[in-house]
Design a protein around this motif. Structure first.
Motif, PDB file in Angstrom:
ATOM      1  N   GLN A  76     -30.098 -99.178   2.936  1.00  0.00           N
ATOM      2  CA  GLN A  76     -31.353 -99.151   2.235  1.00  0.00           C
ATOM      3  C   GLN A  76     -31.366 -99.289   0.522  1.00  0.00           C
ATOM      4  OE1 GLN A  76     -33.679 -95.813   3.639  1.00  0.00           O
ATOM      5  NE2 GLN A  76     -32.214 -95.739   5.259  1.00  0.00           N
ATOM      6  N   LEU A  77     -30.078 -99.777   0.120  1.00  0.00           N
ATOM      7  CA  LEU A  77     -29.638 -99.450  -1.152  1.00  0.00           C
ATOM      8  C   LEU A  77     -29.544-101.042  -1.565  1.00  0.00           C
ATOM      9  CD1 LEU A  77     -27.198 -96.681  -1.508  1.00  0.00           C
ATOM     10  CD2 LEU A  77     -29.641 -96.673  -1.851  1.00  0.00           C
ATOM     11  N   GLN A  78     -30.121-101.301  -2.678  1.00  0.00           N
ATOM     12  CA  GLN A  78     -30.031-102.644  -3.353  1.00  0.00           C
ATOM     13  C   GLN A  78     -28.798-102.729  -4.185  1.00  0.00           C
ATOM     14  OE1 GLN A  78     -33.118-103.910  -5.912  1.00  0.00           O
ATOM     15  NE2 GLN A  78     -32.253-105.700  -6.663  1.00  0.00           N
ATOM     16  N   HIS A  79     -28.368-101.499  -4.849  1.00  0.00           N
ATOM     17  CA  HIS A  79     -27.107-101.311  -5.453  1.00  0.00           C
ATOM     18  C   HIS A  79     -26.198-100.439  -4.964  1.00  0.00           C
ATOM     19  CE1 HIS A  79     -28.660-103.805  -8.681  1.00  0.00           C
ATOM     20  NE2 HIS A  79     -29.914-103.098  -8.720  1.00  0.00           N
ATOM     21  N   LEU A  80     -25.017-100.640  -4.844  1.00  0.00           N
ATOM     22  CA  LEU A  80     -24.059 -99.982  -4.426  1.00  0.00           C
ATOM     23  C   LEU A  80     -22.961 -99.292  -5.155  1.00  0.00           C
ATOM     24  CD1 LEU A  80     -23.036-101.932  -1.159  1.00  0.00           C
ATOM     25  CD2 LEU A  80     -25.107 -99.902  -1.226  1.00  0.00           C
ATOM     26  N   PRO A  81     -22.633 -98.234  -4.760  1.00  0.00           N
ATOM     27  CA  PRO A  81     -21.609 -97.457  -5.816  1.00  0.00           C
ATOM     28  C   PRO A  81     -20.368 -98.071  -5.719  1.00  0.00           C
ATOM     29  CG  PRO A  81     -21.952 -95.974  -4.067  1.00  0.00           C
ATOM     30  CD  PRO A  81     -22.864 -96.973  -3.853  1.00  0.00           C
ATOM     31  N   VAL A  82     -19.416 -97.892  -6.963  1.00  0.00           N
ATOM     32  CA  VAL A  82     -18.075 -98.419  -6.945  1.00  0.00           C
ATOM     33  C   VAL A  82     -17.096 -97.890  -5.634  1.00  0.00           C
ATOM     34  CG1 VAL A  82     -15.969 -98.698  -8.129  1.00  0.00           C
ATOM     35  CG2 VAL A  82     -18.182 -99.189  -9.132  1.00  0.00           C
ATOM     36  N   CYS A  83     -17.315 -96.481  -5.592  1.00  0.00           N
ATOM     37  CA  CYS A  83     -16.521 -95.812  -4.528  1.00  0.00           C
ATOM     38  C   CYS A  83     -17.324 -94.567  -3.997  1.00  0.00           C
ATOM     39  CB  CYS A  83     -15.293 -95.561  -5.209  1.00  0.00           C
ATOM     40  SG  CYS A  83     -15.037 -94.533  -6.685  1.00  0.00           S
ATOM     41  N   VAL A  84     -16.942 -93.957  -2.843  1.00  0.00           N
ATOM     42  CA  VAL A  84     -17.588 -92.671  -2.349  1.00  0.00           C
ATOM     43  C   VAL A  84     -16.444 -91.666  -2.310  1.00  0.00           C
ATOM     44  CG1 VAL A  84     -19.402 -93.962  -1.240  1.00  0.00           C
ATOM     45  CG2 VAL A  84     -17.094 -93.457  -0.001  1.00  0.00           C
ATOM     46  N   THR A  85     -16.707 -90.399  -2.326  1.00  0.00           N
ATOM     47  CA  THR A  85     -16.027 -89.246  -2.241  1.00  0.00           C
ATOM     48  C   THR A  85     -15.892 -89.034  -0.776  1.00  0.00           C
ATOM     49  OG1 THR A  85     -17.906 -87.633  -2.208  1.00  0.00           O
ATOM     50  CG2 THR A  85     -16.772 -88.376  -4.174  1.00  0.00           C
ATOM     51  N   ALA A  86     -14.633 -88.337  -0.346  1.00  0.00           N
ATOM     52  CA  ALA A  86     -14.231 -88.143   0.995  1.00  0.00           C
ATOM     53  C   ALA A  86     -15.475 -86.753   1.323  1.00  0.00           C
ATOM     54  CB  ALA A  86     -13.067 -87.695   1.221  1.00  0.00           C
ATOM     55  N   GLY A  87     -15.778 -85.861   0.755  1.00  0.00           N
ATOM     56  CA  GLY A  87     -16.543 -84.730   0.561  1.00  0.00           C
ATOM     57  C   GLY A  87     -17.887 -85.255   0.609  1.00  0.00           C
ATOM     58  N   ALA A  88     -18.942 -84.390   1.139  1.00  0.00           N
ATOM     59  CA  ALA A  88     -20.437 -84.737   1.128  1.00  0.00           C
ATOM     60  C   ALA A  88     -20.883 -83.768   0.142  1.00  0.00           C
ATOM     61  CB  ALA A  88     -21.232 -84.383   2.371  1.00  0.00           C
ATOM     62  N   GLU A  89     -21.955 -84.075  -0.355  1.00  0.00           N
ATOM     63  CA  GLU A  89     -22.819 -83.282  -1.456  1.00  0.00           C
ATOM     64  C   GLU A  89     -22.071 -82.604  -2.395  1.00  0.00           C
ATOM     65  OE1 GLU A  89     -24.887 -80.812   1.842  1.00  0.00           O
ATOM     66  OE2 GLU A  89     -26.682 -81.626   0.990  1.00  0.00           O
ATOM     67  N   GLY A  90     -22.187 -81.342  -2.681  1.00  0.00           N
ATOM     68  CA  GLY A  90     -21.400 -80.627  -3.899  1.00  0.00           C
ATOM     69  C   GLY A  90     -19.952 -80.635  -3.831  1.00  0.00           C
ATOM     70  N   ASP A  91     -19.353 -80.559  -2.386  1.00  0.00           N
ATOM     71  CA  ASP A  91     -17.924 -80.837  -2.363  1.00  0.00           C
ATOM     72  C   ASP A  91     -17.646 -82.065  -2.649  1.00  0.00           C
ATOM     73  OD1 ASP A  91     -18.212 -78.254  -1.083  1.00  0.00           O
ATOM     74  OD2 ASP A  91     -17.967 -78.923   0.989  1.00  0.00           O
TER      75      ASP A  91
END
Length: 260
Positions: A230-245
Motif C-alpha cells: 500500500q506504500l508509494q515510497h518504501l524505506p531503504v531497509c527494515v529492522t529485524a525487530g518490530a515496533e519499539g524493539d
C-alpha cells in the motif's frame, strides 16, 4: 520488491553522517501501545552520542505538547506535519497556517459527516477535540477498499487523507510528515541537511518520510511489511525487530556507526 535488513547494509556507510533521527511514534517507538524502559534508554543513548531525535507523529497537538516535555527529544511534529513543538517551549509553531480556526474546524466536520454518510460505522477519535489542523476517526474495522474509497472522496471534497495503524486523518492537501520535517530542518536545524537525517516509520502516514527524493536514508521497523503493498515510497531497509524493539535495534546501529 524485497527489503534489505539492517544486517544486510553497511552501518558505517549508511549511518556514519547521521545527526538527527526523525521518527514516527505509534508502532515505531511504542511496543503494544506503550513506551518501554529499553526505548527510553535508547533515546538517552542517542542523545549521549550527539544524535538528536525529532518525534513526527499523527497524534494531536495537545498530546505532543506533553510528549516533548517527557521524552529526551529535540521537539515534536504533531498532526502529520501540521504543527511543531520545540523542546522547552509551550506554544506550537503552526506549519499549516489557519486564518479562522472555527470556520476551518467546521469545514473538517462537514467532510467527516459526508464520509460518515457513506461509512456509518466510523467514529470520531477520542482526541479529535484537541486537534487543530486535521480531523481523525478510528481506523479499526476498515478494509483497504474502504480506505481507498475514503481517499478518493476526500480528494473530491478538496481534502487530503491518510491513515496509520491507529487513526484515519482528514487533512489539508500537501500536509504530510516529510513537508513538516523539511520545514523544521530549515527553520530550526539549519546546520543539518536531509542527508544527515534518518527517517523512521511503520505505516502509510509515514510513507512521505520514505521518499528518497526528500530523505536518502530511511528505515522501516519490521511491522511496516504489513503495508508494503500500500506504500508509494518504501524505506531503504527494515529492522529485524518490530515496533519499539526495531527502533532500539536501529539506535544501536546508528550509535556504532557515528562512533566510527
Amino acid at each position: 520488491m524485497p527489503f534489505l535488513t539492517l544486517s544486510q547494509v553497511s552501518a558505517a556507510g549508511l549511518f556514519r553522517n547521521i545527526r538527527l533521527v526523525a521518527t514516527d511514534m505509534d508502532g515505531t517507538l511504542t511496543r503494544r501501545g506503550k513506551f518501554t524502559p529499553a526505548l527510553l534508554q535508547a533515546l538517552e543513548d542517542l542523545a549521549a552520542a550527539g544524535i538528536q531525535v525529532l518525534i513526527v507523529t499523527g497524534r494531536s497537538a495537545g498530546w505532543v505538547s506533553g510528549l516533548v516535555s517527557y521524552l529526551p527529544a529535540a521537539g515534536g511534529i504533531a498532526e502529520n506535519g501540521g504543527l511543531f513543538y520545540s523542546a522547552g517551549q509551550d506554544a506550537p509553531v503552526q506549519l499549516t497556517p489557519i486564518c479562522d480556526s472555527a470556520e476551518y474546524r467546521q469545514r473538517l466536520a462537514v467532510a467527516f459527516a459526508f464520509l460518515k454518510s457513506r461509512f456509518p460505522q466510523i467514529q470520531e477519535s477520542g482526541d479529535n477535540r484537541f486537534r487543530i489542523t486535521d480531523w481523525t476517526f478510528d481506523v479499526a474495522g476498515l478494509t483497504p477498499s474502504d480506505l481507498d474509497k475514503m481517499n478518493f472522496l476526500c480528494y473530491e471534497l478538496g481534502w487530503g487523507f491518510t491513515y496509520s495503524s491507529v487513526q484515519c486523518h482528514i487533512k489539508p492537501v500537501g500536509q504530510d510528515k516529510a513537508a513538516g520535517v523539511l520545514r523544521v530542518l530549515r527553520d530550526y536545524f539549519p546546520g543539518y541537511s536531509p542527508a544527515q537525517v534518518v527517517t523512521v516509520g511503520d505505516s502509510p502516514n509515514d510513507q512521505s518520510l520514505f521518499d528518497a527524493g526528500c530523505f536518502p536514508v530511511s528505515v522501516g521497523v519490521a511491522n511496516v511489511l504489513e503495508y508494503a503493498g500500500q506504500l508509494q515510497h518504501l524505506p531503504v531497509c527494515v529492522t529485524a525487530g518490530a515496533e519499539g524493539d526495531g527502533f532500539c535495534e536501529l539506535a544501536r546501529f546508528i550509535i556504532k556507526a557515528v562512533a566510527g
